[in-house]
Design an enzyme around this catalytic site. Structure first.
Site, PDB file in Angstrom:
ATOM      1  N   SER A 129       7.088  -0.184   1.834  1.00  0.00           N
ATOM      2  CA  SER A 129       6.763  -1.278   2.746  1.00  0.00           C
ATOM      3  C   SER A 129       7.479  -1.062   4.093  1.00  0.00           C
ATOM      4  O   SER A 129       7.320   0.000   4.679  1.00  0.00           O
ATOM      5  CB  SER A 129       7.160  -2.601   2.086  1.00  0.00           C
ATOM      6  OG  SER A 129       6.560  -3.683   2.756  1.00  0.00           O
ATOM      7  N   ASP A 175      -2.852  -2.989  -3.850  1.00  0.00           N
ATOM      8  CA  ASP A 175      -2.041  -3.423  -2.705  1.00  0.00           C
ATOM      9  C   ASP A 175      -2.980  -3.738  -1.546  1.00  0.00           C
ATOM     10  O   ASP A 175      -3.557  -2.844  -0.944  1.00  0.00           O
ATOM     11  CB  ASP A 175      -1.073  -2.296  -2.325  1.00  0.00           C
ATOM     12  CG  ASP A 175      -0.139  -2.681  -1.181  1.00  0.00           C
ATOM     13  OD1 ASP A 175      -0.350  -3.731  -0.536  1.00  0.00           O
ATOM     14  OD2 ASP A 175       0.808  -1.916  -0.925  1.00  0.00           O
ATOM     15  N   HIS A 189       1.156  -5.244  -3.824  1.00  0.00           N
ATOM     16  CA  HIS A 189       2.124  -4.564  -2.968  1.00  0.00           C
ATOM     17  C   HIS A 189       3.475  -4.396  -3.662  1.00  0.00           C
ATOM     18  O   HIS A 189       4.137  -3.369  -3.511  1.00  0.00           O
ATOM     19  CB  HIS A 189       2.280  -5.359  -1.674  1.00  0.00           C
ATOM     20  CG  HIS A 189       3.205  -4.728  -0.681  1.00  0.00           C
ATOM     21  ND1 HIS A 189       2.970  -3.480  -0.144  1.00  0.00           N
ATOM     22  CD2 HIS A 189       4.360  -5.167  -0.123  1.00  0.00           C
ATOM     23  CE1 HIS A 189       3.948  -3.184   0.713  1.00  0.00           C
ATOM     24  NE2 HIS A 189       4.808  -4.180   0.727  1.00  0.00           N
TER      25      HIS A 189
END
Lengths: 391, 391
Positions: free
Chosen positions: B164, B330, B363
């Site tokens: 991320s 995701d 995610h």
């Protein structure tokens, strides 16, 4: 961007009780038994009609609005001054042709455009209901609509059409009042609200309730407005109405007013400016408590749960003709949700056609210029009209 | 669910300036030139290390944390009392094996766990910076990390790994300090923040800034806390970390504590209760202004824009070995974002492997028990270690 017209508290209050357009009032002798177990009386439904009811009373189409929609579906909205929210779809010669059909659109129960909702005056106290209005469900909304339709002298609706929460009402009509619905068109919707959708709604509600100006729901009586919280709720929801691709196409990473970042928390990016505007405009036309009520109604919606867990059972024996529509880029009510409805209708032996329309516009596609949606709507209604014997 | 431990304002302030673990302090003679055009000095970086640096100083792995992560990657977090956020990945015998590698993890610039951020004391005033701290970018974070790595006596990192926002730092390292990065593993990330992601961040920031207790960013100096706004921001963000499928699997439409709806705005559904808990727990460990700064850093991130619009040019001539990882479910950093990076690396002639891992966890999958991710990480590092001559 232009600032939205600011609406005075006085106008907002008037709007809640005495809206522009027609109003059907139901007195204490005609209570509405709510799912919450409480009889609501008196109450009123604000509605608009377009076109002419034929002699056989067989050409009426009920158009159901989405979360923050209203009855002004095909004519100027008196509060915002903007065109009706589905004028692209409804009017003379349009897919829902008012030269041919009699269109009814009513503000939902719990709304804030003239139908009884939390901003309406509670006759018991003379003050706005606020949270003392019982919770409303989608079946409650539909029961109220059924009373309106009956009052208008219509036994059977030629069609019920709507997208998103409007589509939930369509599905509810088709199960609760199956003999009064000749055809039904649920668009971009689902037979039950998903966990993700409940989660997004809960964020919006928490944003409103976190605003100190919400005042435990009593803001109207206390002369306050939880505008900041309601704007945040709208911003969060608005993202879910669009697709990633649509946001990329419309805004990408383009800066607002300049070529470089300001290194500040100003609305540097166009997408930020757009979202802030959506929030600001929304609070001028919508009541925060109504937002709580109507989102909650969607969360509770689960047709199968009301029929022993079987969606097919909910539709068993139906003679209604269905046209189910979804959009490829709609991630709020993805095609899988529509397929679930179609499978249940198939299992119930219903007449059903299904169209997944390719679009990058996300959930909002049903409100926008989507020629395929127009063609499908026109074709489905044409075919149903022939079967119904409508000229 | 258990309530999170309440942290006193005093403890929070101490944490910002004098965190548990190691701290690297940089004085006025070692300023950090920020992208905002301001030299930051003095400043400090809070960090942790695990394992042992080998004699050749060739086995150091920098692990970069995501938005609300911190330096406590593989040992108990002293603020929450919980295990480190990536203990499943990092430790003796684990995929990032601390028996073999020397792991460094630092709190990002703008954070609130001991590295200089808006909650830190501004030496010019003796009060918390608040919004008087200049805006921070991902390249600024990486510049600060590079100063830390140098201070630790390490010329070249064996690897930089992160998911991320951590993955953004990995990509930034690989372009800004290409000669100091032997291998790089960007996970569930992108080379630029998308319009949809900027929009979600903006909702969170607006929720915080709409809270009157935010006090124009001066809440710490004024003894207030915008907890309600920060909780709403976290709730909205949290939905984006999970997939629709994961929410359905975990919660579906199950009610909390009972079988039927309460017809109220209580947390009827388990997913509501879960989200509220996420919001409440978060405000006990995270600073609201830090949330503004760190989200903004992600929004501004756009590697191609810093290289004439060409991502391939950003990587031209790189000798770093890359392993890019994405997860099928995701939707915050979809596989398409990773593919864009891979295509650019291919165009630049880089050594790159790419894995899209099938997972329904969304995610957050990169933080969870995903055996395929562990196997890929172990394999990639093994292979790179052989090339690097690490025993």
């Amino acid at each position: 961007m232009a600032r939205p017209r600011r609406i005075s508290d006085e106008l907002a209050r008037q709007q809640a009780d005495q809206p522009a357009g027609e109003v059907a009032r139901f007195g204490v002798d005609e209570p509405l038994l709510l799912d919450a177990g409480i009889a609501l009386a008196p109450f009123q439904i604000a509605y608009r009609t377009y076109g002419t009811l034929n002699a056989a009373r067989s050409n009426a189409i009920l158009v159901c609005h989405a979360l923050t929609g209203d009855q002004h579906v095909a004519s100027d909205n008196p509060v915002t001054g903007k065109p009706g929210w589905w004028e692209i779809m409804i009017g003379p010669g349009k897919p829902i042709d008012t030269d041919r059909y009699f269109v009814i659109s009513s503000n939902v129960l719990g709304g804030c455009m003239g139908t009884t909702g939390p901003a309406s005056t509670d006759p018991a106290t003379g003050k706005p209901y606020g949270l003392s209005l019982p919770l409303i469900t989608i079946p409650d909304m539909v029961r109220a609509q059924a009373m309106l339709v009956k009052r208008l002298g219509i036994d059977t609706l030629f069609s019920v059409v709507g997208g998103s929460m409007g589509g939930m009402q369509v599905l509810q009509w088709a199960t609760q009042y199956r003999d009064r619905v000749f055809s039904a068109m649920p668009i971009a919707t689902a037979a039950r609200h998903s966990a993700q959708n409940i989660a997004f709604h809960e964020v919006g509600r928490q944003a409103i309730m976190a605003d100190p100006e919400w005042r435990g729901g009593r803001y109207l009586a206390e002369g306050a407005r939880p505008s900041a919280g309601l704007a945040v709720a709208r911003m969060a929801a608005h993202i879910t109405y669009l697709s990633d691709a649509a946001l990329h196409r419309k805004f990408g990473r383009r800066f607002q007013d300049r070529d470089a970042p300001t290194f500040s928390f100003d609305a540097d990016f166009q997408v930020e400016s757009y979202l802030r505007y959506q929030g600001e405009a929304f609070v001028e036309r919508f009541d925060a408590n109504s937002y709580l009520y109507v989102t909650r109604a969607m969360d509770y919606f689960d047709i199968a749960a009301d029929h022993g867990g079987s969606l097919a059972k909910a539709f068993a024996g139906t003679t209604t003709r269905f046209c189910v529509v979804s959009f490829t880029s709609d991630w709020l009510f993805p095609t899988a949700d529509s397929r679930q409805v179609v499978h249940a209708l198939n299992a119930a032996g219903a007449s059903v056609s299904f169209a997944e329309i390719t679009s990058d516009k996300g959930h909002d596609a049903f409100l926008l210029d989507e020629p395929e949606l127009f063609a499908i709507t026109r074709g489905f209604l044409d075919s149903a009209a022939r079967a119904r014997g409508i000229a």
